[in-house]
Design a protein around this motif. Structure first.
Motif, PDB file in Angstrom:
ATOM      1  N   GLN A  21       0.834  -1.199   0.000  1.00  0.00           N
ATOM      2  CA  GLN A  21       0.000   0.000   0.000  1.00  0.00           C
ATOM      3  C   GLN A  21       0.874   1.257   0.000  1.00  0.00           C
ATOM      4  OE1 GLN A  21      -2.702  -0.261   3.258  1.00  0.00           O
ATOM      5  NE2 GLN A  21      -3.681  -2.131   2.514  1.00  0.00           N
ATOM      6  N   ASP A  22       1.974   1.197   0.782  1.00  0.00           N
ATOM      7  CA  ASP A  22       2.877   2.342   0.815  1.00  0.00           C
ATOM      8  C   ASP A  22       3.434   2.613  -0.583  1.00  0.00           C
ATOM      9  OD1 ASP A  22       4.421   4.378   1.627  1.00  0.00           O
ATOM     10  OD2 ASP A  22       5.911   3.160   2.693  1.00  0.00           O
ATOM     11  N   GLY A  23       3.820   1.581  -1.304  1.00  0.00           N
ATOM     12  CA  GLY A  23       4.338   1.770  -2.653  1.00  0.00           C
ATOM     13  C   GLY A  23       3.296   2.299  -3.602  1.00  0.00           C
ATOM     14  N   TRP A  24       2.071   1.758  -3.454  1.00  0.00           N
ATOM     15  CA  TRP A  24       1.001   2.253  -4.329  1.00  0.00           C
ATOM     16  C   TRP A  24       0.687   3.726  -4.071  1.00  0.00           C
ATOM     17  CZ3 TRP A  24      -1.988  -2.653  -2.662  1.00  0.00           C
ATOM     18  CH2 TRP A  24      -1.485  -3.738  -3.387  1.00  0.00           C
ATOM     19  N   VAL A  25       0.759   4.118  -2.807  1.00  0.00           N
ATOM     20  CA  VAL A  25       0.513   5.538  -2.498  1.00  0.00           C
ATOM     21  C   VAL A  25       1.603   6.409  -3.092  1.00  0.00           C
ATOM     22  CG1 VAL A  25       0.373   7.198  -0.622  1.00  0.00           C
ATOM     23  CG2 VAL A  25      -0.846   5.039  -0.456  1.00  0.00           C
ATOM     24  N   ARG A  26       2.846   5.943  -3.016  1.00  0.00           N
ATOM     25  CA  ARG A  26       3.924   6.716  -3.626  1.00  0.00           C
ATOM     26  C   ARG A  26       3.722   6.822  -5.141  1.00  0.00           C
ATOM     27  NH1 ARG A  26       7.268   3.619  -0.213  1.00  0.00           N
ATOM     28  NH2 ARG A  26       8.039   2.451  -2.027  1.00  0.00           N
ATOM     29  N   ALA A  27       3.266   5.722  -5.737  1.00  0.00           N
ATOM     30  CA  ALA A  27       3.023   5.762  -7.176  1.00  0.00           C
ATOM     31  C   ALA A  27       1.896   6.738  -7.508  1.00  0.00           C
ATOM     32  CB  ALA A  27       2.669   4.363  -7.682  1.00  0.00           C
ATOM     33  N   ALA A  28       0.846   6.741  -6.703  1.00  0.00           N
ATOM     34  CA  ALA A  28      -0.249   7.687  -6.928  1.00  0.00           C
ATOM     35  C   ALA A  28       0.243   9.114  -6.809  1.00  0.00           C
ATOM     36  CB  ALA A  28      -1.374   7.419  -5.925  1.00  0.00           C
ATOM     37  N   ARG A  29       1.171   9.337  -5.891  1.00  0.00           N
ATOM     38  CA  ARG A  29       1.714  10.689  -5.747  1.00  0.00           C
ATOM     39  C   ARG A  29       2.479  11.094  -6.996  1.00  0.00           C
ATOM     40  NH1 ARG A  29       5.770  11.027  -1.019  1.00  0.00           N
ATOM     41  NH2 ARG A  29       6.907   9.751  -2.534  1.00  0.00           N
ATOM     42  N   LEU A  92     -14.304   2.460  -6.203  1.00  0.00           N
ATOM     43  CA  LEU A  92     -12.970   1.874  -6.289  1.00  0.00           C
ATOM     44  C   LEU A  92     -12.471   1.324  -4.953  1.00  0.00           C
ATOM     45  CD1 LEU A  92     -11.246   4.536  -8.569  1.00  0.00           C
ATOM     46  CD2 LEU A  92     -11.659   2.143  -9.174  1.00  0.00           C
ATOM     47  N   ALA A  93     -12.743   2.026  -3.847  1.00  0.00           N
ATOM     48  CA  ALA A  93     -12.112   1.697  -2.565  1.00  0.00           C
ATOM     49  C   ALA A  93     -12.949   0.772  -1.687  1.00  0.00           C
ATOM     50  CB  ALA A  93     -11.788   2.985  -1.803  1.00  0.00           C
ATOM     51  N   LEU A  94     -14.259   0.977  -1.672  1.00  0.00           N
ATOM     52  CA  LEU A  94     -15.088   0.188  -0.756  1.00  0.00           C
ATOM     53  C   LEU A  94     -15.075  -1.317  -1.042  1.00  0.00           C
ATOM     54  CD1 LEU A  94     -18.175   2.522  -0.166  1.00  0.00           C
ATOM     55  CD2 LEU A  94     -16.183   2.140   1.310  1.00  0.00           C
ATOM     56  N   PRO A  95     -15.033  -1.774  -2.296  1.00  0.00           N
ATOM     57  CA  PRO A  95     -14.964  -3.233  -2.518  1.00  0.00           C
ATOM     58  C   PRO A  95     -13.736  -3.892  -1.895  1.00  0.00           C
ATOM     59  CG  PRO A  95     -15.631  -2.133  -4.532  1.00  0.00           C
ATOM     60  CD  PRO A  95     -15.227  -1.048  -3.575  1.00  0.00           C
ATOM     61  N   LEU A  96     -12.688  -3.107  -1.601  1.00  0.00           N
ATOM     62  CA  LEU A  96     -11.492  -3.699  -1.005  1.00  0.00           C
ATOM     63  C   LEU A  96     -11.761  -4.299   0.377  1.00  0.00           C
ATOM     64  CD1 LEU A  96      -8.788  -1.027  -1.949  1.00  0.00           C
ATOM     65  CD2 LEU A  96      -9.353  -3.170  -3.122  1.00  0.00           C
ATOM     66  N   LEU A  97     -12.861  -3.884   1.016  1.00  0.00           N
ATOM     67  CA  LEU A  97     -13.180  -4.442   2.327  1.00  0.00           C
ATOM     68  C   LEU A  97     -13.487  -5.939   2.234  1.00  0.00           C
ATOM     69  CD1 LEU A  97     -15.488  -1.591   3.706  1.00  0.00           C
ATOM     70  CD2 LEU A  97     -13.056  -1.970   4.188  1.00  0.00           C
ATOM     71  N   ALA A 129      -6.434   1.273  -5.874  1.00  0.00           N
ATOM     72  CA  ALA A 129      -7.260   0.112  -5.534  1.00  0.00           C
ATOM     73  C   ALA A 129      -7.073  -1.005  -6.553  1.00  0.00           C
ATOM     74  CB  ALA A 129      -8.729   0.517  -5.458  1.00  0.00           C
ATOM     75  N   LEU A 130      -6.745  -0.657  -7.811  1.00  0.00           N
ATOM     76  CA  LEU A 130      -6.477  -1.686  -8.815  1.00  0.00           C
ATOM     77  C   LEU A 130      -5.265  -2.525  -8.430  1.00  0.00           C
ATOM     78  CD1 LEU A 130      -7.113   0.243 -12.150  1.00  0.00           C
ATOM     79  CD2 LEU A 130      -8.279  -1.836 -11.393  1.00  0.00           C
ATOM     80  N   LEU A 131      -4.223  -1.869  -7.920  1.00  0.00           N
ATOM     81  CA  LEU A 131      -3.017  -2.613  -7.517  1.00  0.00           C
ATOM     82  C   LEU A 131      -3.292  -3.475  -6.294  1.00  0.00           C
ATOM     83  CD1 LEU A 131      -0.306   0.149  -8.041  1.00  0.00           C
ATOM     84  CD2 LEU A 131      -1.002  -1.683  -9.602  1.00  0.00           C
ATOM     85  N   VAL A 132      -4.094  -2.939  -5.360  1.00  0.00           N
ATOM     86  CA  VAL A 132      -4.452  -3.738  -4.185  1.00  0.00           C
ATOM     87  C   VAL A 132      -5.242  -4.973  -4.600  1.00  0.00           C
ATOM     88  CG1 VAL A 132      -5.678  -3.720  -1.984  1.00  0.00           C
ATOM     89  CG2 VAL A 132      -4.418  -1.685  -2.714  1.00  0.00           C
TER      90      VAL A 132
END
Length: 435
Positions: A21-29, A92-97, A129-132
């Protein structure tokens, strides 16, 4: 992302989802920072929150990620864009639950939401969320599912970069997104492989423990059989001798008191010898038993004492030992002694007075032959059913002792009268065949 994939052991397994998740956030940034500095700052906020997720349960981390993405949309988008952006972020985010319960279904829902987002031409940090979802599919399905999901995400990355990358800067964001897609898939496959390996190790450990328990039970049963055989030989022989001496003492107490006294002394000595033999046999099971070392196991050298004991009990016994027996192992000598002891005990119990016995032991380099014969006929045994097992444990016990050294016991009547017990012990196979 490369450093995350290289972490070994349990730390790698425990921190994979959160570090990813940390990497994905950096990528989003990286993907959003060039378009809007405010979005870059929002991505840094999301990254700082995601770094604290390792302290929380996985489900709580997923919920927190969705909440932070929704908060980012609420604080960075103007009011007229907020409804659409919030709806797409939630999709995008809620289905991750539920990604751990139904990874393929969640991946399909997130992919569909991302396609709608691309069609509406709306850029959102929630694309991570796609990467997750890709990581979850790779970690919970087979290789084919991981490749298919990775291809879908890579196609989406290509479409996103074609639409949203600035002129002349297509390659850099596309390579970055491709690297993150590959890393997410590889980390997922690595997590699945690690789980499969640990499951195999646990199954192997359980199987080895079961085999160890079986071997322990077999060893206990074998030791129990050995002790029962030893106790049978010791008790049967000594009690038979004591009964015979007692009868002789009772018969001679009035006519020959001296012989009666000698018989009673012999009974006492036989009883002490029986106690010593029992204590020695049971003392082998105890490491702190002094009698096991003070009294060696009976062997070929003690056959002379056994013959004298049988003579005193009323069975004249002649002993012939041919060849040196110093090279014969102690366990093989014990087997020879027990075989002769059991054969003479049977002769004493089942033959009339006046019977004579002869014991011949021949020792060679690789074998020991035992031959015990007597001159007395056996009393006829009562008829039994054809399927009935032979009574007693003497001859079966001798067969087991002989089989432990690769020998076959022969016990039966002689053509001219009498009884013979014969066997040949192979010293090279001692201990190889279980008794």
């Amino acid at each position: 992302m490369t450093e995350t994939a290289a972490q070994p052991g349990g730390a790698h397994r425990a921190r994979q989802p959160d570090q990813l998740q940390d990497g994905w956030v950096r990528a989003a940034r990286r993907l959003t920072g060039y378009a809007d500095p405010a979005r870059g700052r929002a991505a840094r906020v999301v990254a700082g929150a995601a770094r604290r997720c390792p302290r929380l349960p996985p489900a709580v981390g997923d919920a927190l990620l969705a909440a932070l993405l929704l908060l980012n949309v609420a604080t960075t988008h103007p009011p007229h864009e907020l409804p659409v952006a919030a709806a797409l972020t939630a999709a995008l985010a809620l289905p991750l639950l539920w990604r751990r319960r139904a990874p393929l279904t969640v991946f399909g829902a997130v992919t569909a939401a991302a396609l709608v987002q691309w069609l509406l031409d709306v850029q959102l940090p929630a694309d991570i969320a796609l990467l997750v979802a890709l990581h979850t599919v790779a970690a919970n399905t087979g290789r084919r599912g991981a490749l298919l999901a990775g291809a879908v995400v890579e196609a989406g990355a290509l479409l996103a970069c074609l639409r949203w990358a600035p002129d002349g800067a297509f390659l850099t964001p596309f390579v970055a997104v491709t690297a993150m897609t590959v890393a997410a898939a590889v980390l997922g496959v690595s997590a699945r492989t690690t789980r499969a390996y640990l499951a195999a190790v646990q199954e192997r450990a359980a199987r080895l423990e079961h085999q160890h328990d079986q071997q322990a039970r077999l060893a206990v049963a074998e030791e129990r059989t050995r002790i029962a055989r030893e106790m049978h030989d010791i008790v049967t022989h000594n009690l038979s001798v004591m009964v015979a001496l007692t009868d002789a003492a009772l018969y001679a107490q009035h006519r020959s008191p001296d012989r009666a006294t000698s018989a009673m002394l012999q009974i006492s000595e036989t009883g002490r010898q029986a106690l010593t033999d029992m204590r020695r046999s049971l003392g082998i099971l105890r490491t702190d038993e002094p009698d096991a070392e003070r009294h060696p196991l009976p062997g070929i050298a003690q056959l002379a004492t056994l013959a004298d004991q049988m003579c005193a009990a009323g069975l004249p016994t002649r002993l012939e030992v041919h060849g040196a027996h110093a090279h014969v192992p102690a366990t093989a000598q014990l087997t020879v002694h027990r075989l002769v002891q059991e054969a003479l005990t049977n002769t004493l119990k089942h033959t009339p007075a006046g019977t004579r016995a002869t014991v011949r032991v021949r020792c060679s380099t690789g074998a020991v032959s035992v031959d015990v014969t007597d001159s007395g006929p056996r009393p006829p045994r009562p008829a039994a059913a054809p399927t009935a097992a032979p009574a007693g444990h003497g001859i079966p016990g001798m067969c087991e002792r002989a089989a432990a050294y690769g020998g076959t016991l022969q016990a039966g009547p002689l053509p001219g009268g009498g009884w013979r017990v014969r066997t040949r012990l192979l010293l090279g196979s001692g201990g190889e065949v279980p008794a």
